[in-house]
Design a protein around this motif. Structure first.
Motif, PDB file in Angstrom:
ATOM      1  N   UNK A 101       0.830  -1.201   0.000  1.00 39.66           N
ATOM      2  CA  UNK A 101       0.000   0.000   0.000  1.00 39.66           C
ATOM      3  C   UNK A 101       0.866   1.253   0.000  1.00 39.66           C
ATOM      4  N   UNK A 102       1.962   1.213   0.742  1.00 32.42           N
ATOM      5  CA  UNK A 102       2.904   2.335   0.725  1.00 32.42           C
ATOM      6  C   UNK A 102       3.502   2.525  -0.664  1.00 32.42           C
ATOM      7  N   UNK A 103       3.831   1.424  -1.333  1.00 35.21           N
ATOM      8  CA  UNK A 103       4.375   1.519  -2.689  1.00 35.21           C
ATOM      9  C   UNK A 103       3.363   2.170  -3.634  1.00 35.21           C
ATOM     10  N   UNK A 104       2.098   1.805  -3.460  1.00 36.12           N
ATOM     11  CA  UNK A 104       1.044   2.421  -4.264  1.00 36.12           C
ATOM     12  C   UNK A 104       0.947   3.918  -3.977  1.00 36.12           C
ATOM     13  N   UNK A 105       1.033   4.278  -2.704  1.00 37.72           N
ATOM     14  CA  UNK A 105       0.964   5.687  -2.328  1.00 37.72           C
ATOM     15  C   UNK A 105       2.108   6.491  -2.932  1.00 37.72           C
ATOM     16  N   UNK A 106       3.313   5.914  -2.941  1.00 39.93           N
ATOM     17  CA  UNK A 106       4.454   6.599  -3.546  1.00 39.93           C
ATOM     18  C   UNK A 106       4.163   6.932  -5.008  1.00 39.93           C
ATOM     19  N   UNK A 107       3.645   5.955  -5.747  1.00 40.15           N
ATOM     20  CA  UNK A 107       3.310   6.178  -7.154  1.00 40.15           C
ATOM     21  C   UNK A 107       2.203   7.216  -7.310  1.00 40.15           C
ATOM     22  N   UNK A 108       1.215   7.159  -6.430  1.00 42.08           N
ATOM     23  CA  UNK A 108       0.099   8.105  -6.507  1.00 42.08           C
ATOM     24  C   UNK A 108       0.553   9.524  -6.174  1.00 42.08           C
ATOM     25  N   UNK A 109       1.395   9.675  -5.157  1.00 41.06           N
ATOM     26  CA  UNK A 109       1.926  11.000  -4.828  1.00 41.06           C
ATOM     27  C   UNK A 109       2.702  11.569  -6.012  1.00 41.06           C
ATOM     28  N   UNK A 110       3.484  10.706  -6.655  1.00 40.54           N
ATOM     29  CA  UNK A 110       4.256  11.140  -7.826  1.00 40.54           C
ATOM     30  C   UNK A 110       3.332  11.571  -8.954  1.00 40.54           C
ATOM     31  N   UNK A 111       2.303  10.786  -9.226  1.00 38.95           N
ATOM     32  CA  UNK A 111       1.367  11.081 -10.309  1.00 38.95           C
ATOM     33  C   UNK A 111       0.613  12.383 -10.044  1.00 38.95           C
ATOM     34  N   UNK A 112       0.297  12.627  -8.774  1.00 42.90           N
ATOM     35  CA  UNK A 112      -0.473  13.823  -8.414  1.00 42.90           C
ATOM     36  C   UNK A 112       0.412  15.046  -8.152  1.00 42.90           C
ATOM     37  N   UNK A 113       1.724  14.884  -8.272  1.00 45.82           N
ATOM     38  CA  UNK A 113       2.627  16.007  -8.040  1.00 45.82           C
ATOM     39  C   UNK A 113       2.749  16.404  -6.587  1.00 45.82           C
ATOM     40  N   UNK A 114       2.445  15.499  -5.692  1.00 46.88           N
ATOM     41  CA  UNK A 114       2.522  15.787  -4.257  1.00 46.88           C
ATOM     42  C   UNK A 114       3.896  15.334  -3.751  1.00 46.88           C
ATOM     43  N   UNK A 115       4.904  16.117  -4.131  1.00 47.20           N
ATOM     44  CA  UNK A 115       6.295  15.728  -3.933  1.00 47.20           C
ATOM     45  C   UNK A 115       6.671  15.649  -2.460  1.00 47.20           C
ATOM     46  N   UNK A 116       6.223  16.606  -1.663  1.00 47.97           N
ATOM     47  CA  UNK A 116       6.576  16.598  -0.242  1.00 47.97           C
ATOM     48  C   UNK A 116       6.098  15.321   0.433  1.00 47.97           C
ATOM     49  N   UNK A 117       4.869  14.908   0.110  1.00 49.70           N
ATOM     50  CA  UNK A 117       4.334  13.689   0.707  1.00 49.70           C
ATOM     51  C   UNK A 117       5.078  12.456   0.189  1.00 49.70           C
ATOM     52  N   UNK A 118       5.472  12.499  -1.074  1.00 49.67           N
ATOM     53  CA  UNK A 118       6.248  11.403  -1.644  1.00 49.67           C
ATOM     54  C   UNK A 118       7.584  11.266  -0.924  1.00 49.67           C
ATOM     55  N   UNK A 119       8.262  12.387  -0.720  1.00 55.19           N
ATOM     56  CA  UNK A 119       9.556  12.375  -0.043  1.00 55.19           C
ATOM     57  C   UNK A 119       9.415  11.858   1.392  1.00 55.19           C
ATOM     58  N   UNK A 120       8.395  12.315   2.080  1.00 59.75           N
ATOM     59  CA  UNK A 120       8.178  11.890   3.462  1.00 59.75           C
ATOM     60  C   UNK A 120       7.974  10.380   3.546  1.00 59.75           C
ATOM     61  N   UNK A 121       7.206   9.823   2.627  1.00 52.17           N
ATOM     62  CA  UNK A 121       6.938   8.389   2.649  1.00 52.17           C
ATOM     63  C   UNK A 121       8.175   7.588   2.261  1.00 52.17           C
ATOM     64  N   UNK A 122       8.941   8.077   1.302  1.00 55.17           N
ATOM     65  CA  UNK A 122      10.167   7.388   0.904  1.00 55.17           C
ATOM     66  C   UNK A 122      11.158   7.338   2.070  1.00 55.17           C
ATOM     67  N   UNK A 123      11.269   8.438   2.811  1.00 53.80           N
ATOM     68  CA  UNK A 123      12.144   8.454   3.984  1.00 53.80           C
ATOM     69  C   UNK A 123      11.640   7.479   5.049  1.00 53.80           C
ATOM     70  N   UNK A 124      10.327   7.401   5.180  1.00 56.94           N
ATOM     71  CA  UNK A 124       9.746   6.455   6.128  1.00 56.94           C
ATOM     72  C   UNK A 124      10.086   5.012   5.750  1.00 56.94           C
TER      73      UNK A 124
END
Length: 295
Positions: A101-124
């Motif tokens: 589910x986290x992997x899906x969220x990373x892709x979705x954040x990227x697709x939606x341009x929500x970079x800050x949230x993508x970075x936060x999840x990748x660090x997590x």
């Protein structure tokens, strides 16, 4: 007569089983099965989304229903809804499903341009590797791509996450941070695509000689993935960009980076507690970036 009837029913059952195999639809008559039929056979994504939602409410294969619903939403350009769906229902999913589910969220954040949230999840996700909690505590896991299964190691996963993190920083034009992350990714598992991105990062900083050395490894097929002509072409285009630039002195790497990078990445990789029992060998292989550049 009875024997013939049994044969007929057997043939019908075999035909039904073959249908499920061909269309990759599970057998049964539950909300989840209905959703998969709508998705894969009837090609009705909107109706499939409704039935996946019904399956979640009915607690019918919740792990798969939520992941499949998010994927269909993503395909329908409903990424923001998919993000909210995962956030709303992931507490109903098993522990084993959380990582995917986290992997899906990373892709979705990227697709939606929500970079800050993508970075936060990748660090997590990196922090979970640091704690030994990724892959449910195992060193490898089975992944699937284009219908094929393959094994991925913690080492490969770490390099992949760092590569994604580097690209996210590139979107923010934070080239100092991106460079550090790409260097660490290459130290773990050298890769042609990440080398191209590192080369681009160096070009954006005006460090053309360093970029040239990095890209030459791709062009001369010295790295894994260099057999892909698209990656080689990308490297050649970046080299052409370098040739059009005026000769300037390479800039020194700015180590006065944002505090979160040094704390979140270097802490995870370079500052291990001697008392930690679940320490991963992969991080022991990585020396500090300063030492690497100094050499």
């Amino acid at each position: 007569m009875e024997e013939g009837g049994l044969k007929k029913r057997g043939a019908s059952g075999e035909k039904k089983d073959l249908f499920h195999v061909i269309h990759k639809v599970p057998a049964g008559d539950s909300p989840y099965v209905r959703a998969k039929h709508l998705q894969l056979v009837e090609k009705d994504p909107e109706a499939a989304i409704l039935w996946f939602h019904e399956a979640i409410n009915a607690r019918d294969r919740v792990d798969s229903a939520l992941k499949d619903m998010a994927v269909v939403m993503k395909q329908q350009d409903r990424g923001a809804e998919a993000i909210e769906a995962i956030r709303s229902f992931r507490h109903l999913c098993s522990k084993q499903a959380q990582e995917s589910l986290d992997n899906l969220l990373v892709d979705l954040y990227k697709k939606c341009g929500r970079i800050e949230e993508q970075i936060k999840l990748l660090k997590q996700k990196l922090h979970m590797i640091y704690l030994g909690e990724a892959f449910n505590g195992k060193t490898t896991k089975t992944a699937r791509s284009h219908g094929k299964k393959f094994q991925i190691s913690i080492k490969q996963e770490t390099a992949r996450i760092l590569g994604n993190l580097g690209w996210a920083y590139m979107q923010q034009h934070n080239y100092d941070a991106a460079e550090v992350v790409y260097h660490k990714a290459q130290m773990i598992e050298p890769d042609a695509n990440k080398a191209c991105n590192l080369g681009l990062c160096l070009i954006r900083q005006g460090r053309f000689n360093e970029a040239r050395h990095v890209l030459e490894d791709v062009i001369h097929r010295r790295l894994s993935g260099s057999h892909d002509w698209k990656i080689v072409k990308k490297a050649e285009e970046l080299m052409d960009e370098i040739h059009m630039q005026p000769a300037i002195t390479a800039l020194e790497l700015n180590f006065d980076m944002e505090e979160e990078i040094m704390e979140r990445i270097d802490l995870m990789i370079n500052h291990w507690s001697p008392f930690r029992s679940r320490r991963l060998p992969i991080f022991e292989e990585i020396s500090t970036l300063r030492d690497q550049i100094a050499c």
